[in-house]
Design an enzyme around this catalytic site. Sequence first.
Site, PDB file in Angstrom:
ATOM      1  N   ASP A 315      64.053 -85.218 -29.065  1.00  0.00           N
ATOM      2  CA  ASP A 315      65.354 -85.683 -29.833  1.00  0.00           C
ATOM      3  C   ASP A 315      66.659 -85.150 -28.778  1.00  0.00           C
ATOM      4  OD1 ASP A 315      66.939 -86.725 -32.067  1.00  0.00           O
ATOM      5  OD2 ASP A 315      67.634 -84.897 -32.127  1.00  0.00           O
ATOM      6  N   GLU A 368      64.159 -89.531 -26.065  1.00  0.00           N
ATOM      7  CA  GLU A 368      65.553 -90.176 -26.634  1.00  0.00           C
ATOM      8  C   GLU A 368      66.530 -89.724 -25.920  1.00  0.00           C
ATOM      9  OE1 GLU A 368      68.756 -90.486 -29.939  1.00  0.00           O
ATOM     10  OE2 GLU A 368      67.583 -88.538 -29.802  1.00  0.00           O
TER      11      GLU A 368
END
Length: 635
Positions: A315, A368
């Site tokens: 993330d 990401e």
Amino acid sequence: MAQVKVYSLFTDFDINLFKAGKHYRLYQKFGSHVTTVDGIEGTYFAVWAPSAKQVSVIGDFNYWTEGEHQLNVRWDSSGIWEGFIPLVGKGNIYKYKIESNNNGIKTEKADPYARRCEHPPKTASIIWDDTYKWKDANWMKKRKKNNALDAPYSVYEVHLGSWKRHIEEDRFLSYYELADDLVTYVKDMNFTHVELMPIMEYPYDPSWGYQLTGYFAPTSRFGYPEEFKYLVDKLHQNDIGIILDWVPSHFPEDAHGLGFFDGSCLYEHPDKRKGYHQDWKSLIFNYERNEVKSFLISNAAFWMEQYHADALRVDAVASMLFLDYSREDGEWEPNIYGGRENLAAIEFLKELNQEIYASFPDTQTIAEESTAFPGVSKPVFLGGLGFGMKWMMGWMHDTLEYFSKDPIYRKYHQNDITFSLAYVFSENFMLPLSHDEVVYGKNSILGRMPGDEWQRFANLRLLFGYMFTHPGTKLVFMGSEFGQYNEWNFQESLDWNLLEFEPHKSFQQYYKALNGLYKSTPALFEKGFSGEGFEWISYDDHENCVISYIRKGKIEKDNVIVVCNMLPTIREKYKIGVPAKGKLMEIFNSDAKEFGGSNVSNKKEISIIKDAWNGKEYSAEITLPPLAVTIFKFK
């Protein structure tokens, strides 16, 4: 004072690796470990607290009394406190009470390496071990093929707390219940992988799991650690891979968490310009500290080794890469070369990926990452960060922007839908329509589509048909596969009642068929990251809003032609260039009646004639259904 026996699991070699930032299995040493010493059963504790003056284990076994069970500090400047406490074992609840050398500050912390945590809002750690017997040997043997870059990769992103709730009791489904309901559903829908939004323990539900406090513990909201293993096992037994969201970018300031752990900035960077995230009101890991690097890489390896994860989706990578991320001038300090890159974080990510691919070569790491930082999915030895894949955020923004426009305006925005092909092979891209796109007033994917109900669903079928034939792997957030109408609400179940209505039921069947087509059509995945797998037929028919292209597999006979009609207009005798003679057969049509379409199709074989068109030697005339993707195969 109760007795704490001198005992250690650490060797000198362990300590040297830890200090050097090269110990990638710290969970085998740190934390609480049930063991037997001198014939007495008990638990060994070890915690890193270099600024501590005294560390006590407090818990339900000593009435949470400070000083009752004081750990011993190692005399090798490692900052590790450890010891064996007899007659304490599995199920006992505990924390570390730390008195700091820093002005006598006292902190009360959960164990960073705890394998199980109390159910929030309670915050203590629980001594735990399990003897779960895995039954996924078949999957583990063949998963290298299933997780490979030339394999179909269709991901269902799930938030476990809101996928489906137990209606009568108004509660979460348990890991056991999900192992039945979720696994059955995902298999029936032909997905290849499930991605779980963070399941590591977190205190605050509205964070969706992205503010972690228990890095080594599956959240207790849904059951015990071995019950989560059971869920993973069931997915694997049904040939479904599991991707875990992983958050090495930041952590919350909760009193029991990693922040100010021993009265000093231990896990977070002491400089607020590098150690505090203003957007998320959270702390940023100190990637310059070797012990912190060891902690994080050990954590990644833990989920791969102990929980058989097939991939980690990392993330907020962009926030790690740049010192000026979401900061104004004067709020950040350039690196030693005067640049904006966070050199320590970049080095950490490279080490992370090298370790994961060295130890777990049949898995993936997925970034990401929303910027144009070069080489995110290139190997480290070629100068890249070493990820296996990267989310294609540009494709997502351009595609949703294009499809939200009324078709009457689309001819002025053809570039929005074709631009991604100019850079699609610069990285190993995953096409994400994730949870971030269906919250905060953005509307659901269906809710963005223009027109009346029929046109909205036709647009939605076209959007996903385009997505599945575009190079790259696929990810969709739960609910989008049946046309969830409302935005996602993490406190409520998906609107499964919509499946009582024909448009939603038909769209769900469409998505299932699309997944099936993708998995059974090598041209759509074998060369998904290579320019050899894609060839334009036409991208410049702005007036008709039609694009057409060839997707290619390793064997020429597997190639398919894809034609997307972005207008609600039926076009008969539409001419496309074809690279070879023979016949075309329609193999997939998003306008089919069973999908809720108007059933306009190419009913029979289409002759290819020697008439140059679109830069090709041959051509064919086809019928284009309205707002539809049509796929043809050569015969």
